[in-house]
Design an enzyme around this catalytic site. Structure first.
Site, PDB file in Angstrom:
ATOM      1  N   ALA A  12      79.237  44.564  47.884  1.00  0.00           N
ATOM      2  CA  ALA A  12      79.732  45.746  48.444  1.00  0.00           C
ATOM      3  C   ALA A  12      81.232  45.899  47.934  1.00  0.00           C
ATOM      4  CB  ALA A  12      79.933  45.695  50.259  1.00  0.00           C
ATOM      5  N   TRP A  21      84.087  44.274  50.081  1.00  0.00           N
ATOM      6  CA  TRP A  21      84.061  42.948  50.370  1.00  0.00           C
ATOM      7  C   TRP A  21      83.931  42.034  49.017  1.00  0.00           C
ATOM      8  CZ3 TRP A  21      86.186  43.083  54.814  1.00  0.00           C
ATOM      9  CH2 TRP A  21      85.799  44.031  55.832  1.00  0.00           C
ATOM     10  N   CYS A  22      82.751  41.751  48.734  1.00  0.00           N
ATOM     11  CA  CYS A  22      82.399  40.936  47.699  1.00  0.00           C
ATOM     12  C   CYS A  22      83.117  41.379  46.132  1.00  0.00           C
ATOM     13  CB  CYS A  22      80.820  40.418  47.656  1.00  0.00           C
ATOM     14  SG  CYS A  22      80.332  40.070  49.096  1.00  0.00           S
ATOM     15  N   ILE A  23      82.872  42.606  45.963  1.00  0.00           N
ATOM     16  CA  ILE A  23      83.529  43.032  44.662  1.00  0.00           C
ATOM     17  C   ILE A  23      84.995  43.088  44.648  1.00  0.00           C
ATOM     18  CG2 ILE A  23      83.723  45.027  43.086  1.00  0.00           C
ATOM     19  CD1 ILE A  23      80.829  43.853  43.290  1.00  0.00           C
ATOM     20  N   THR A  53      85.577  39.220  44.267  1.00  0.00           N
ATOM     21  CA  THR A  53      85.445  38.749  42.969  1.00  0.00           C
ATOM     22  C   THR A  53      86.272  39.253  41.835  1.00  0.00           C
ATOM     23  OG1 THR A  53      83.050  38.557  43.749  1.00  0.00           O
ATOM     24  CG2 THR A  53      83.345  38.397  41.345  1.00  0.00           C
TER      25      THR A  53
END
Length: 184
Positions: free
Chosen positions: A112, A115-117, A120
């Protein structure tokens, strides 16, 4: 200062495109289609495809929500990185896989965005990788705050795409190309 990665080898990173993560995500069908196209192109051109799959209490490993969206199927010889934190770099084997492949540039897709994108993307830049966040190949879901306000996905996506075109890191390149314009 982070070490700037030598070389010019790229890898396509597909992050958390799982049934439960994209179930109510903005433009999920379009994002899935564009990621499918990027995966196809990467495979045809010999660019490694690396799959990152999240599991935690809200997304238990093996549950129906944890599985890949059916439109995306990793090949047996492609790297699969399990993770339990937002960043695909934290407490995973991602860096060692990238080192084995000689990768210095990541082409980032997935969910998402908020959050994760985001985690990262910043993790990659902080570790010295060049980064192309594919502007139309990441997504997220609406977020309703405690005060009742809703943060719409399109705004979150636009903001991160803009950040990836304006951030400045020494010795690194970052961008937010459309899927059709991605160059390995």
């Amino acid at each position: 200062m982070a070490t700037v990665r030598p070389g010019d080898a790229s890898a396509l990173l597909v992050v958390d495109m799982q049934v439960g993560v994209v179930a109510d995500a903005w433009d999920a069908a379009g994002v899935l289609e564009r990621i499918q196209g990027l995966v196809r192109r990467a495979r045809q051109e010999g660019v490694p495809v690396i799959w990152v799959q999240h599991a935690d209490d809200g997304l238990p490993q093996g549950s129906p929500a944890w599985h890949w969206a059916p439109e995306l199927v990793p090949l047996a010889d492609e790297a699969l990185i399990p993770k339990g934190h937002n960043s695909a770099f934290e407490d995973t084997a991602l860096e060692s896989v990238l080192a084995q492949l000689g990768v210095s540039r990541l082409v980032l897709t997935g969910a998402a965005t908020n959050w994760c994108i985001r985690a990262t993307a910043y993790g990659a830049l902080d570790r010295g990788y060049d980064l192309a966040l594919v502007a139309d190949a990441h997504t997220t879901s609406p977020m309703t705050l405690d005060n009742g306000r809703t943060i719409e996905p399109a705004g979150v996506i636009d903001e991160l795409n803009l950040a990836m075109t304006w951030l400045s890191y020494p010795g690194r390149r970052n961008s937010a190309p459309l899927a059709a314009a991605v160059a390995w």
